[in-house]
Design an enzyme around this catalytic site. Structure first.
Site, mmCIF file in Angstrom:
data_model
loop_
_atom_site.group_PDB
_atom_site.id
_atom_site.type_symbol
_atom_site.label_atom_id
_atom_site.label_comp_id
_atom_site.label_asym_id
_atom_site.label_seq_id
_atom_site.Cartn_x
_atom_site.Cartn_y
_atom_site.Cartn_z
ATOM 1 C CE LYS A 208 28.221 22.100 -46.404
ATOM 2 N NZ LYS A 208 26.884 21.539 -46.619
ATOM 3 C CG ASP A 277 27.131 7.445 -39.211
ATOM 4 O OD1 ASP A 277 26.296 8.363 -39.196
ATOM 5 O OD2 ASP A 277 27.491 6.868 -40.248
#
Length: 329
Positions: A208, A277
């Site tokens: 995205k 992360d």
């Protein structure tokens, strides 16, 4: 894929790394309670307080992942001198994280995201934050601190959440200095500064973010279209490499002359929160150890999938990752 060292040697080498994380560190607050009645003031539930827990959010989860891999994680960020800032610094210290690069500002509020949870249902989230860029004086202090720390570190992670700690000016100055010092830079971008990370080592958007950052639509299942978009990204930012996370499609890496797409591993997905992360943390440590593209992508792909098997945001379990790496890499 070919390892330059054994899995055990690689994982042992993680313990020798110092990793500098620059970006938006936040405080996550969770309030648990239960609902017995509806408020007479408005048609909303009354949550009766049971307990509160504070956790590290934003760049803080990258710190925890880097630490879980065995490396020393050093934060460089700007937070407020307010009570949430005190709590955030305490949370960092309690976890044995290096706060040498933490700058406190009386002119800035600390980002805190408060979640009110009744039973297992999140009722509401309250965000106290600013997304204004830090001041020129604060930026100068941040850059000076970064330049002091970079020569002692093996890799720099830019952890950008669009909250204002990182700006084009700071990114340019830090990247130029890191390149002069021969320290690689790994980027987890967001929308606002997407095209500001010129001349970095490895750039890790998700699908995205890649589409929105380039303002480009393409068919990810069409290899020519997708790889063309990655080439455009590398050319536009003069990147050494790009690592694209593709959710259920796995990951794609274009780095050091090698292009490789690795499928996702079959998992029982419980929660995808925080997977990015984990991916950036593993990738950065592998880049610091000059691992080949296949290992960078392969180990990051394994780690990102592993944490999705747990509910909530959790750092990587090094022992489980090592075990899976031995079976799959």
């Amino acid at each position: 894929m070919v390892l330059d060292m054994s899995i055990d040697e690689l994982f042992d080498q993680f313990n020798k790394l110092r990793v500098l994380i620059i970006g938006d560190v936040m405080l996550d607050s969770y309030v648990w309670g239960h609902v017995e009645r509806i408020s007479p003031e408005a048609p909303v539930p009354i949550v009766r307080f049971n307990r509160r827990e504070f956790r590290l959010g934003g760049a803080g989860n990258v710190l925890l992942n880097v630490q879980a891999l065995g490396a020393e994680a050093i934060i460089c960020s700007v937070i407020g001198t307010d009570a949430p800032g005190d709590q955030l610094e305490q949370e960092l210290c309690d976890r044995g994280l290096n706060c040498d690069g933490l700058i406190r500002s009386a002119d800035r509020i600390t980002t805190i995201k408060e979640r009110i949870i009744a039973g297992t249902q999140q009722v509401v989230r309250i965000d106290t934050e600013t997304d204004k860029y830090i001041t020129a004086d604060e930026r100068a202090k941040l850059v000076a601190k970064v330049k002091e720390l970079i020569p002692t570190c093996h890799v720099v992670i830019f952890e950008d959440y669009d909250k204002g700690v990182l700006s084009k000016e700071a990114i340019d100055e830090i990247t130029d200095f890191a390149n002069e010092q021969g320290v690689p830079t790994v980027v987890d971008p967001k929308k606002r500064n997407f095209l500001s990370y010129q001349n970095t080592t490895l750039f890790k958007p998700n699908l995205k973010e890649l589409r929105e950052g380039l303002k480009l639509d393409f068919d990810v299942d069409n290899a020519d279209e997708f790889q063309g978009a990655v080439e455009q990204l590398k050319s536009q930012l003069n990147l050494k490499g790009a690592l694209i996370t593709l959710s259920e499609r796995g990951v794609f890496i274009d780095f050091n002359g090698e292009k490789r797409q690795l499928p996702a591993h079959v998992r029982k997905i419980a929660d995808v929160s925080g997977a990015g992360d984990t991916v950036i943390s593993i990738a950065a440590c592998c880049v610091a150890l000059r691992q080949p593209p296949g290992i960078i992508a392969g180990l990051s792909n394994l780690g990102g999938g592993l944490v999705c098997e747990s509910v909530g945001v959790v750092p990587i379990d090094k022992a489980k990752l090592r075990e899976e790496a031995k079976e799959n890499l």
